[in-house]
Enzyme design. Structure first.
Site, PDB file in Angstrom:
ATOM      1  N   PRO A 147       0.771  -1.114  -0.008  1.00 41.11           N
ATOM      2  CA  PRO A 147      -0.059  -0.102   0.062  1.00 41.11           C
ATOM      3  C   PRO A 147       0.906   1.141  -0.225  1.00 41.11           C
ATOM      4  O   PRO A 147       1.780   1.340   0.708  1.00 41.11           O
ATOM      5  CB  PRO A 147      -0.772  -0.113   1.371  1.00 41.11           C
ATOM      6  CG  PRO A 147      -0.301  -1.044   1.992  1.00 41.11           C
ATOM      7  CD  PRO A 147       0.485  -1.905   1.278  1.00 41.11           C
ATOM      8  N   ASN A 148       0.378   2.138  -0.528  1.00 41.94           N
ATOM      9  CA  ASN A 148       0.948   3.600  -0.975  1.00 41.94           C
ATOM     10  C   ASN A 148       2.260   3.650  -1.552  1.00 41.94           C
ATOM     11  O   ASN A 148       2.520   4.828  -1.908  1.00 41.94           O
ATOM     12  CB  ASN A 148       1.044   4.187   0.601  1.00 41.94           C
ATOM     13  CG  ASN A 148      -0.048   4.348   1.188  1.00 41.94           C
ATOM     14  OD1 ASN A 148      -1.201   4.856   0.653  1.00 41.94           O
ATOM     15  ND2 ASN A 148      -0.373   3.897   2.567  1.00 41.94           N
TER      16      ASN A 148
ATOM     17  N   ARG B 235       4.764  10.862  -2.764  1.00 48.23           N
ATOM     18  CA  ARG B 235       4.447  10.792  -1.305  1.00 48.23           C
ATOM     19  C   ARG B 235       5.886  11.134  -0.635  1.00 48.23           C
ATOM     20  O   ARG B 235       6.795  10.418  -0.836  1.00 48.23           O
ATOM     21  CB  ARG B 235       4.126   9.271  -1.190  1.00 48.23           C
ATOM     22  CG  ARG B 235       4.118   8.794   0.398  1.00 48.23           C
ATOM     23  CD  ARG B 235       4.199   7.278   0.203  1.00 48.23           C
ATOM     24  NE  ARG B 235       3.988   6.885   1.709  1.00 48.23           N
ATOM     25  CZ  ARG B 235       4.258   5.739   2.012  1.00 48.23           C
ATOM     26  NH1 ARG B 235       4.842   4.604   1.258  1.00 48.23           N
ATOM     27  NH2 ARG B 235       3.874   5.023   3.335  1.00 48.23           N
TER      28      ARG B 235
ATOM     29  N   TYR C 218      10.823   9.277   1.085  1.00 48.50           N
ATOM     30  CA  TYR C 218      10.952   8.125   0.003  1.00 48.50           C
ATOM     31  C   TYR C 218      11.804   8.488  -1.427  1.00 48.50           C
ATOM     32  O   TYR C 218      11.550   7.757  -2.409  1.00 48.50           O
ATOM     33  CB  TYR C 218       9.269   7.654  -0.271  1.00 48.50           C
ATOM     34  CG  TYR C 218       9.169   7.000   1.045  1.00 48.50           C
ATOM     35  CD1 TYR C 218       9.164   5.903   1.421  1.00 48.50           C
ATOM     36  CD2 TYR C 218       7.943   7.770   1.723  1.00 48.50           C
ATOM     37  CE1 TYR C 218       8.865   5.200   2.719  1.00 48.50           C
ATOM     38  CE2 TYR C 218       6.982   7.130   3.014  1.00 48.50           C
ATOM     39  CZ  TYR C 218       7.600   6.021   3.513  1.00 48.50           C
ATOM     40  OH  TYR C 218       7.287   5.520   4.662  1.00 48.50           O
TER      41      TYR C 218
ATOM     42  N   ASN D 278       8.146  -5.334  -0.693  1.00 50.28           N
ATOM     43  CA  ASN D 278       8.041  -4.219   0.277  1.00 50.28           C
ATOM     44  C   ASN D 278       6.522  -4.250   0.789  1.00 50.28           C
ATOM     45  O   ASN D 278       5.606  -3.643  -0.239  1.00 50.28           O
ATOM     46  CB  ASN D 278       8.580  -2.891  -0.404  1.00 50.28           C
ATOM     47  CG  ASN D 278       8.302  -1.710   0.643  1.00 50.28           C
ATOM     48  OD1 ASN D 278       7.658  -1.857   1.654  1.00 50.28           O
ATOM     49  ND2 ASN D 278       8.984  -0.619   0.225  1.00 50.28           N
TER      50      ASN D 278
ATOM     51  N   ALA E 119       3.081  -0.688   5.204  1.00 53.63           N
ATOM     52  CA  ALA E 119       2.741  -0.639   6.555  1.00 53.63           C
ATOM     53  C   ALA E 119       2.108  -2.179   6.834  1.00 53.63           C
ATOM     54  O   ALA E 119       1.950  -2.317   8.055  1.00 53.63           O
ATOM     55  CB  ALA E 119       1.361   0.212   6.678  1.00 53.63           C
TER      56      ALA E 119
ATOM     57  N   GLU F 138      12.470  -9.133   2.109  1.00 53.60           N
ATOM     58  CA  GLU F 138      12.024  -7.974   2.348  1.00 53.60           C
ATOM     59  C   GLU F 138      12.835  -6.673   2.307  1.00 53.60           C
ATOM     60  O   GLU F 138      13.763  -6.759   2.726  1.00 53.60           O
ATOM     61  CB  GLU F 138      11.658  -8.193   3.931  1.00 53.60           C
ATOM     62  CG  GLU F 138      11.049  -7.052   4.453  1.00 53.60           C
ATOM     63  CD  GLU F 138      10.916  -7.247   6.057  1.00 53.60           C
ATOM     64  OE1 GLU F 138      11.435  -8.245   6.802  1.00 53.60           O
ATOM     65  OE2 GLU F 138      10.301  -6.349   6.552  1.00 53.60           O
TER      66      GLU F 138
ATOM     67  N   HIS G 200      12.703  -2.346   2.546  1.00 57.08           N
ATOM     68  CA  HIS G 200      12.305  -0.979   3.129  1.00 57.08           C
ATOM     69  C   HIS G 200      13.144  -0.036   2.326  1.00 57.08           C
ATOM     70  O   HIS G 200      14.350  -0.010   2.355  1.00 57.08           O
ATOM     71  CB  HIS G 200      12.126  -1.012   4.646  1.00 57.08           C
ATOM     72  CG  HIS G 200      11.251  -1.937   4.804  1.00 57.08           C
ATOM     73  ND1 HIS G 200       9.861  -1.923   4.583  1.00 57.08           N
ATOM     74  CD2 HIS G 200      11.372  -3.070   5.463  1.00 57.08           C
ATOM     75  CE1 HIS G 200       9.167  -2.948   5.377  1.00 57.08           C
ATOM     76  NE2 HIS G 200      10.026  -3.653   5.665  1.00 57.08           N
TER      77      HIS G 200
ATOM     78  N   ARG H  84      12.927   5.471  12.586  1.00 58.43           N
ATOM     79  CA  ARG H  84      11.521   5.980  12.498  1.00 58.43           C
ATOM     80  C   ARG H  84      10.617   5.962  13.681  1.00 58.43           C
ATOM     81  O   ARG H  84      11.105   5.303  14.816  1.00 58.43           O
ATOM     82  CB  ARG H  84      10.771   5.729  11.223  1.00 58.43           C
ATOM     83  CG  ARG H  84      11.984   6.092   9.988  1.00 58.43           C
ATOM     84  CD  ARG H  84      11.009   6.076   8.806  1.00 58.43           C
ATOM     85  NE  ARG H  84       9.820   6.657   8.549  1.00 58.43           N
ATOM     86  CZ  ARG H  84       8.882   6.455   7.557  1.00 58.43           C
ATOM     87  NH1 ARG H  84       9.051   5.484   6.767  1.00 58.43           N
ATOM     88  NH2 ARG H  84       7.675   7.132   7.479  1.00 58.43           N
TER      89      ARG H  84
END
Ligand code: DQA
Length: 140
Positions: free
Chosen positions: A10-11, A18, A23, A74, A77, A98, A100, A107
């Site tokens: 998502p996103n 964004r 990012y 990725n 969330a 995985e 990111h 964060r």
């Protein structure tokens, strides 16, 4: 030639627009073109993005029992919330790396835990879009 599927959650369709300070300013489509050029003849790179958890689980199931060599994931969330995605990764035969973009450990605390890391082959965190490139290298 190895076959790799990149899956974005998502996103991540908003990359470039964004929160560019976190990012970056590049769209994923542009970056994917660069990756495909860089690995031409060595990797066939397929791509899937969804904002929906169920669609992501179904894609992991389908791709995870198909004739591919790896999945770069990725999960956005859902990394921090999704037992369903963790179960799908455990269920399939194809190894999942995985990734990111941001350094999630620098964060908010809720980003420090991943349900996916324990069931993935490895994790690459915090190198911007280059995290995807490093994951592809891992499969080579
Ligand atoms: C992310 C980090 C997640 O915490 C966040 O929810 C994202 C993107 C990253 O690539 O840095 O959507 O997975």
């Amino acid at each position: 030639m190895k076959k790799i599927l990149i899956v974005n959650g998502p996103n991540l369709n908003l990359l470039g627009k964004r929160e560019p300070e976190i990012y970056g300013a590049q769209s994923f489509d542009d970056y994917l073109n660069l990756l495909r050029k860089k690995y031409e003849g060595r990797l066939q790179i397929d791509y899937f993005q969804s904002n929906s958890e169920g669609e992501l689980v179904t894609k992991l199931q389908d791709a995870g029992f198909s004739a591919i060599d790896g999945i770069v994931l990725n999960a956005g969330a859902y990394t921090h919330t999704s037992l369903a995605m963790a179960d799908a990764i455990s269920a399939v035969k194809v190894p999942v790396v995985e990734v990111h973009i941001s350094n999630v450990f620098r964060r908010e605390e809720f980003r420090h835990h991943s349900y996916l890391s324990p069931v993935c082959a490895g994790t690459i965190v915090g190198f911007g879009l280059k995290s995807y490139d490093l994951a592809l290298e891992a499969f080579l």
